[in-house]
Each structure stands twice: as C-alpha cells, then as structure tokens.
Design a protein around this motif. Structure first.
Motif, PDB file in Angstrom:
ATOM      1  N   TYR A   1       0.799  -1.401  -0.113  1.00  0.00           N
ATOM      2  CA  TYR A   1       0.123   0.089  -0.035  1.00  0.00           C
ATOM      3  C   TYR A   1       0.971   1.042   0.030  1.00  0.00           C
ATOM      4  CZ  TYR A   1       0.823   0.360   5.189  1.00  0.00           C
ATOM      5  OH  TYR A   1       1.471   0.415   6.268  1.00  0.00           O
TER       6      TYR A   1
ATOM      7  N   SER B   1      -3.634   4.231  -0.768  1.00  0.00           N
ATOM      8  CA  SER B   1      -4.092   3.336  -1.916  1.00  0.00           C
ATOM      9  C   SER B   1      -3.588   1.771  -1.429  1.00  0.00           C
ATOM     10  CB  SER B   1      -3.460   3.597  -3.271  1.00  0.00           C
ATOM     11  OG  SER B   1      -4.094   4.653  -3.830  1.00  0.00           O
ATOM     12  N   ASP B   2      -4.555   0.939  -0.958  1.00  0.00           N
ATOM     13  CA  ASP B   2      -4.404  -0.535  -0.547  1.00  0.00           C
ATOM     14  C   ASP B   2      -4.283  -1.586  -1.680  1.00  0.00           C
ATOM     15  OD1 ASP B   2      -5.081  -2.841   1.039  1.00  0.00           O
ATOM     16  OD2 ASP B   2      -4.335  -1.397   2.838  1.00  0.00           O
TER      17      ASP B   2
ATOM     18  N   ARG C   1      -8.130  -4.509   1.916  1.00  0.00           N
ATOM     19  CA  ARG C   1      -9.048  -3.534   1.737  1.00  0.00           C
ATOM     20  C   ARG C   1      -9.240  -3.277   0.214  1.00  0.00           C
ATOM     21  NH1 ARG C   1      -6.897  -0.175   6.156  1.00  0.00           N
ATOM     22  NH2 ARG C   1      -8.026  -0.548   7.849  1.00  0.00           N
ATOM     23  N   ASN C   2      -8.233  -3.632  -0.553  1.00  0.00           N
ATOM     24  CA  ASN C   2      -8.175  -3.565  -2.055  1.00  0.00           C
ATOM     25  C   ASN C   2      -8.753  -2.371  -2.727  1.00  0.00           C
ATOM     26  OD1 ASN C   2      -7.401  -4.097  -4.680  1.00  0.00           O
ATOM     27  ND2 ASN C   2      -8.793  -5.545  -4.834  1.00  0.00           N
ATOM     28  N   GLY C   3      -8.643  -0.977  -1.755  1.00  0.00           N
ATOM     29  CA  GLY C   3      -9.182  -0.052  -2.434  1.00  0.00           C
ATOM     30  C   GLY C   3      -8.655   1.364  -1.937  1.00  0.00           C
ATOM     31  N   HIS C   4      -9.132   2.458  -2.240  1.00  0.00           N
ATOM     32  CA  HIS C   4      -8.690   3.728  -1.822  1.00  0.00           C
ATOM     33  C   HIS C   4      -9.547   4.514  -0.720  1.00  0.00           C
ATOM     34  CE1 HIS C   4      -6.195   2.699  -5.385  1.00  0.00           C
ATOM     35  NE2 HIS C   4      -7.156   2.154  -5.853  1.00  0.00           N
ATOM     36  N   TYR C   5      -8.650   5.257   0.046  1.00  0.00           N
ATOM     37  CA  TYR C   5      -9.208   5.980   0.970  1.00  0.00           C
ATOM     38  C   TYR C   5      -8.785   7.370   0.998  1.00  0.00           C
ATOM     39  CZ  TYR C   5      -9.998   7.215   6.045  1.00  0.00           C
ATOM     40  OH  TYR C   5     -10.385   7.802   7.277  1.00  0.00           O
TER      41      TYR C   5
ATOM     42  N   ASN D   1     -14.237   6.124   1.161  1.00  0.00           N
ATOM     43  CA  ASN D   1     -14.228   5.071   2.186  1.00  0.00           C
ATOM     44  C   ASN D   1     -13.972   3.844   1.591  1.00  0.00           C
ATOM     45  OD1 ASN D   1     -13.946   3.934   4.923  1.00  0.00           O
ATOM     46  ND2 ASN D   1     -16.229   3.835   5.013  1.00  0.00           N
ATOM     47  N   TRP D   2     -12.658   3.533   1.134  1.00  0.00           N
ATOM     48  CA  TRP D   2     -12.240   2.205   0.376  1.00  0.00           C
ATOM     49  C   TRP D   2     -12.912   2.097  -0.937  1.00  0.00           C
ATOM     50  CZ3 TRP D   2      -7.505   1.880   2.072  1.00  0.00           C
ATOM     51  CH2 TRP D   2      -7.500   2.166   3.422  1.00  0.00           C
TER      52      TRP D   2
END
Length: 118
Positions: free
Chosen positions: A64, A80-81, A85-89, A99-100
């Motif tokens: 990340y 960016s994970d 979580r495989n998403g963005h915050y 929120n992800w």
C-alpha cells in the motif's frame, strides 16, 4: 501542498533494492533524497502525490501507499491499498471522502480538490 509523510509497503520499484517498507516523515519544505543510480529516488518522487499509483502492479499483493499532506489549512490522508481492503481512502481533517472506494473515485476527488490528474 506540503507532504508530511509518505509510507510505501511492497512498492515493487524499490523492492528490487531489498526495501519492503519505506517511511519518510517530511519536516522541512525542502528535502534532499540521495542515492546512486537505480536506487529508487525517482520512484519515490513519483509517489509524492495524493493520486493513486498508475497501476496496481506497482505494489506487491498486500502492499500500500499512504500519503499525508497539508493543504490550505487542512490535513489530508490518501491511501491506496492492494491487500485486504483493495481500495482507496481519502480523508480531510477527519472527514472521510472516499471510504475504500475505487481508484476512479479517488482520482476524481483529487482532481476536484486539487486540480491534479495523472
């Protein structure tokens, strides 16, 4: 925009130098990054942005990018994970804006707030 912290975990472009985790706390307006050719200076510079990486392949599974910065009196966090979580915050002064969610949402918010695009 003033970068206050950059953390890269599993960033493949510096991983080839045996570095799995890189964390930098920026304390001055000007920072100097020293290293020989191929040591990752330009790769680090490219990640000094709230924008998500261009492709997820820049990070190993579970890696990340976490970027903290200060802009116009506000404190921001962009993550960016590519793990669980495989998403963005995205957060501004404790208020969660993304929120992800997807990279597309993250890019859109960054463009809206800062005028930055990839």
């Amino acid at each position: 925009m003033f970068a206050t912290k950059l953390k890269l975990v599993g960033y493949t472009r510096i991983g080839q130098n045996g570095i799995h985790t890189l964390e930098v706390d920026f304390t001055k307006i000007m920072q100097i990054i020293l290293g020989g050719n191929g040591s990752g200076k330009s790769s680090i510079k490219e990640q000094l942005s709230p924008l998500p990486p261009v492709t997820s392949s820049e990070f190993s599974k579970g890696g990340y990018k976490e970027f903290h910065f200060h802009d116009s009196g506000s404190n921001w966090i962009a993550i960016s994970d590519y793990g669980e979580r495989n998403g963005h915050y995205l957060e501004c002064d404790g208020e969660v804006l993304n929120n992800w969610g997807t990279a597309l949402v993250q890019k859109s918010l960054i463009e809206q707030h800062f005028g930055l695009t990839q």
